[in-house]
Design a protein around this motif. Structure first.
Motif, mmCIF file in Angstrom:
data_model
loop_
_atom_site.group_PDB
_atom_site.id
_atom_site.type_symbol
_atom_site.label_atom_id
_atom_site.label_comp_id
_atom_site.label_asym_id
_atom_site.label_seq_id
_atom_site.Cartn_x
_atom_site.Cartn_y
_atom_site.Cartn_z
ATOM 1 N N MET A 1 0.833 -1.193 0.000
ATOM 2 C CA MET A 1 0.000 0.000 0.000
ATOM 3 C C MET A 1 0.871 1.248 0.000
ATOM 4 S SD MET A 1 -2.870 1.212 2.801
ATOM 5 C CE MET A 1 -1.642 1.596 4.047
ATOM 6 N N ALA A 2 0.539 2.185 -0.870
ATOM 7 C CA ALA A 2 1.297 3.434 -0.942
ATOM 8 C C ALA A 2 1.031 4.284 0.301
ATOM 9 C CB ALA A 2 0.916 4.206 -2.197
ATOM 10 N N GLU A 3 2.081 4.849 0.828
ATOM 11 C CA GLU A 3 1.972 5.735 1.981
ATOM 12 C C GLU A 3 2.094 7.182 1.518
ATOM 13 O OE1 GLU A 3 1.198 4.692 4.887
ATOM 14 O OE2 GLU A 3 1.590 2.546 4.714
ATOM 15 N N THR A 4 1.603 8.099 2.357
ATOM 16 C CA THR A 4 1.690 9.525 2.067
ATOM 17 C C THR A 4 2.549 10.202 3.125
ATOM 18 O OG1 THR A 4 -0.505 9.545 1.048
ATOM 19 C CG2 THR A 4 0.389 11.660 1.761
ATOM 20 N N PHE A 5 3.598 10.858 2.679
ATOM 21 C CA PHE A 5 4.532 11.521 3.581
ATOM 22 C C PHE A 5 4.491 13.033 3.380
ATOM 23 C CE2 PHE A 5 6.193 7.281 3.061
ATOM 24 C CZ PHE A 5 6.669 6.938 4.321
ATOM 25 N N VAL A 6 4.553 13.763 4.475
ATOM 26 C CA VAL A 6 4.791 15.199 4.445
ATOM 27 C C VAL A 6 6.052 15.443 5.262
ATOM 28 C CG1 VAL A 6 3.969 17.483 5.146
ATOM 29 C CG2 VAL A 6 2.390 15.851 4.094
ATOM 30 N N LEU A 7 7.046 16.044 4.626
ATOM 31 C CA LEU A 7 8.377 16.187 5.212
ATOM 32 C C LEU A 7 8.636 17.648 5.568
ATOM 33 C CD1 LEU A 7 10.241 13.953 2.591
ATOM 34 C CD2 LEU A 7 9.177 13.234 4.749
ATOM 35 N N VAL A 8 9.049 17.864 6.809
ATOM 36 C CA VAL A 8 9.282 19.212 7.342
ATOM 37 C C VAL A 8 10.774 19.382 7.600
ATOM 38 C CG1 VAL A 8 8.730 20.839 9.193
ATOM 39 C CG2 VAL A 8 6.993 19.212 8.399
ATOM 40 N N HIS A 9 11.331 20.425 7.038
ATOM 41 C CA HIS A 9 12.765 20.664 7.173
ATOM 42 C C HIS A 9 13.131 21.274 8.526
ATOM 43 C CE1 HIS A 9 12.325 25.045 6.695
ATOM 44 N NE2 HIS A 9 11.413 24.772 5.767
ATOM 45 N N GLY A 10 14.426 21.335 8.784
ATOM 46 C CA GLY A 10 14.929 21.919 10.012
ATOM 47 C C GLY A 10 15.432 23.340 9.811
ATOM 48 N N ALA A 11 16.185 23.835 10.784
ATOM 49 C CA ALA A 11 16.687 25.206 10.755
ATOM 50 C C ALA A 11 17.588 25.443 9.550
ATOM 51 C CB ALA A 11 17.464 25.496 12.043
ATOM 52 N N TRP A 12 17.481 26.649 8.999
ATOM 53 C CA TRP A 12 18.299 27.132 7.871
ATOM 54 C C TRP A 12 17.967 26.454 6.543
ATOM 55 C CZ3 TRP A 12 21.028 25.421 12.355
ATOM 56 C CH2 TRP A 12 21.339 26.451 13.257
ATOM 57 N N HIS A 13 17.230 25.363 6.554
ATOM 58 C CA HIS A 13 16.963 24.588 5.353
ATOM 59 C C HIS A 13 15.633 25.003 4.713
ATOM 60 C CE1 HIS A 13 20.165 22.375 7.210
ATOM 61 N NE2 HIS A 13 20.182 21.438 6.282
ATOM 62 N N GLY A 14 15.239 24.259 3.718
ATOM 63 C CA GLY A 14 13.951 24.443 3.055
ATOM 64 C C GLY A 14 13.513 23.116 2.490
ATOM 65 N N ALA A 15 12.394 23.119 1.793
ATOM 66 C CA ALA A 15 11.891 21.879 1.200
ATOM 67 C C ALA A 15 12.920 21.236 0.281
ATOM 68 C CB ALA A 15 10.604 22.176 0.420
ATOM 69 N N TRP A 16 13.775 22.058 -0.318
ATOM 70 C CA TRP A 16 14.804 21.563 -1.248
ATOM 71 C C TRP A 16 15.687 20.475 -0.635
ATOM 72 C CZ3 TRP A 16 19.709 22.383 0.639
ATOM 73 C CH2 TRP A 16 19.845 23.370 1.626
ATOM 74 N N CYS A 17 15.875 20.503 0.677
ATOM 75 C CA CYS A 17 16.805 19.556 1.310
ATOM 76 C C CYS A 17 16.292 18.121 1.237
ATOM 77 C CB CYS A 17 17.101 19.950 2.750
ATOM 78 S SG CYS A 17 15.775 19.627 3.943
ATOM 79 N N TRP A 18 14.985 17.946 1.009
ATOM 80 C CA TRP A 18 14.390 16.618 0.996
ATOM 81 C C TRP A 18 14.326 15.998 -0.399
ATOM 82 C CZ3 TRP A 18 13.671 14.057 5.344
ATOM 83 C CH2 TRP A 18 13.358 14.729 6.529
ATOM 84 N N ALA A 19 14.859 16.663 -1.421
ATOM 85 C CA ALA A 19 14.653 16.234 -2.807
ATOM 86 C C ALA A 19 15.023 14.775 -3.037
ATOM 87 C CB ALA A 19 15.440 17.134 -3.756
ATOM 88 N N ALA A 20 16.185 14.355 -2.543
ATOM 89 C CA ALA A 20 16.631 12.974 -2.786
ATOM 90 C C ALA A 20 15.764 11.973 -2.024
ATOM 91 C CB ALA A 20 18.098 12.818 -2.382
ATOM 92 N N VAL A 21 15.323 12.332 -0.823
ATOM 93 C CA VAL A 21 14.471 11.442 -0.037
ATOM 94 C C VAL A 21 13.105 11.306 -0.697
ATOM 95 C CG1 VAL A 21 13.328 11.100 2.196
ATOM 96 C CG2 VAL A 21 15.692 11.924 2.112
ATOM 97 N N VAL A 22 12.542 12.416 -1.178
ATOM 98 C CA VAL A 22 11.268 12.365 -1.907
ATOM 99 C C VAL A 22 11.396 11.435 -3.109
ATOM 100 C CG1 VAL A 22 9.674 13.698 -3.352
ATOM 101 C CG2 VAL A 22 10.447 14.628 -1.157
ATOM 102 N N ASN A 23 12.483 11.572 -3.847
ATOM 103 C CA ASN A 23 12.711 10.731 -5.019
ATOM 104 C C ASN A 23 12.753 9.251 -4.640
ATOM 105 O OD1 ASN A 23 13.350 10.319 -7.826
ATOM 106 N ND2 ASN A 23 15.456 9.909 -7.210
ATOM 107 N N GLN A 24 13.434 8.936 -3.554
ATOM 108 C CA GLN A 24 13.553 7.544 -3.114
ATOM 109 C C GLN A 24 12.221 7.000 -2.612
ATOM 110 O OE1 GLN A 24 16.191 5.466 -3.463
ATOM 111 N NE2 GLN A 24 17.115 7.153 -4.607
#
Length: 243
Positions: A1-24
């Protein structure tokens, strides 16, 4: 079953930091969304006025606007202060909350003391009441990037932006989150050497503040999204499935 994730970044970062994890995660058949908190990335805001409640409201609004359900909500580092508030605000939409080598506050207490902390005093003197990662000092930056190749460290330090100080100095309400009964998990980065006040390691110093969290261990430093995105995504995927 497909799961749905919402990823929240930490200090100094932005959504961009999760790009590789989103891809995986998408390669694993899941849906994943990374959000920019107010004052970060593409979410432009007056950093001098950004609050922790702004962070919480923005993530909750994103989830509701996209009509997401059974969300696995994950926060990295400072993102650990935002995710319990989101879960408490929209509990019917949240399946699990995952702290990714993240801060876990004590109920009713801020992470940074607004009176005694040099960080807070330094930010108060700046127009945006925000701090750069360099203001944290060499020991902090070296600990944050201890397992990064030089080129990756150079990229990340060039990409990060100012961090509003107010969310760090705001008391965090953990009790409303615990009252929801939503399951908690913690991804332990075994080589995280980022300095922590009061303890040598983020686990169990922060993870022990959760109620019976499930744990996943990744052989990584603090910036796991960059150095070990495959392992990070796999850990998130398994936690979502209760593994």
């Amino acid at each position: 079953m497909a799961e749905t994730f919402v990823l929240v970044h930490g200090a100094w970062h932005g959504a961009w930091c999760w790009a590789a994890v989103v891809n995986q995660l998408e390669k694993l058949g899941d849906k994943a969304y990374a959000v920019d908190l107010p004052g970060h990335g593409m979410n432009q805001a007056d950093r001098s006025k950004v609050t922790l409640q702004n962070y919480v409201d923005s993530v909750a609004e994103f989830i509701e606007r996209h009509q997401l359900k059974d969300v696995v909500l994950a926060g990295h580092s400072l993102g650990g202060l935002t995710i319990p508030g989101v879960a408490a605000k929209i509990p019917s939409r949240i399946k699990r909350v995952v702290w990714v080598t993240a801060l876990v506050a004590l109920d009713g207490q801020p992470i940074v003391d607004p009176v005694t902390s040099p960080i807070a005093q330094g930010a108060d003197s700046l127009p945006e009441r925000s701090i750069s990662i360099e203001m944290m000092g060499k020991e902090f930056v070296d600990g944050l990037s201890n397992d990064m190749a030089p080129a990756m460290k150079e990229y990340v330090l060039a990409a990060v932006g100012p961090q509003p100080i107010a969310p760090m100095m705001t008391p965090v309400a953990m009790a409303p989150y615990f009252a929801t009964g939503i399951p908690s998990s913690y991804i332990v980065c075994e080589d995280d050497q980022t300095p922590v006040a009061g303890a040598p390691n983020w686990h169990p110093y922060f993870s022990s503040r959760l109620n019976n969290p499930t744990l996943k261990f990744v052989k990584s430093g603090h910036e796991v999204m960059f150095t070990h995105p495959v392992e990070c995504a796999q850990a998130l995927h398994e936690l979502a499935h209760g593994e």
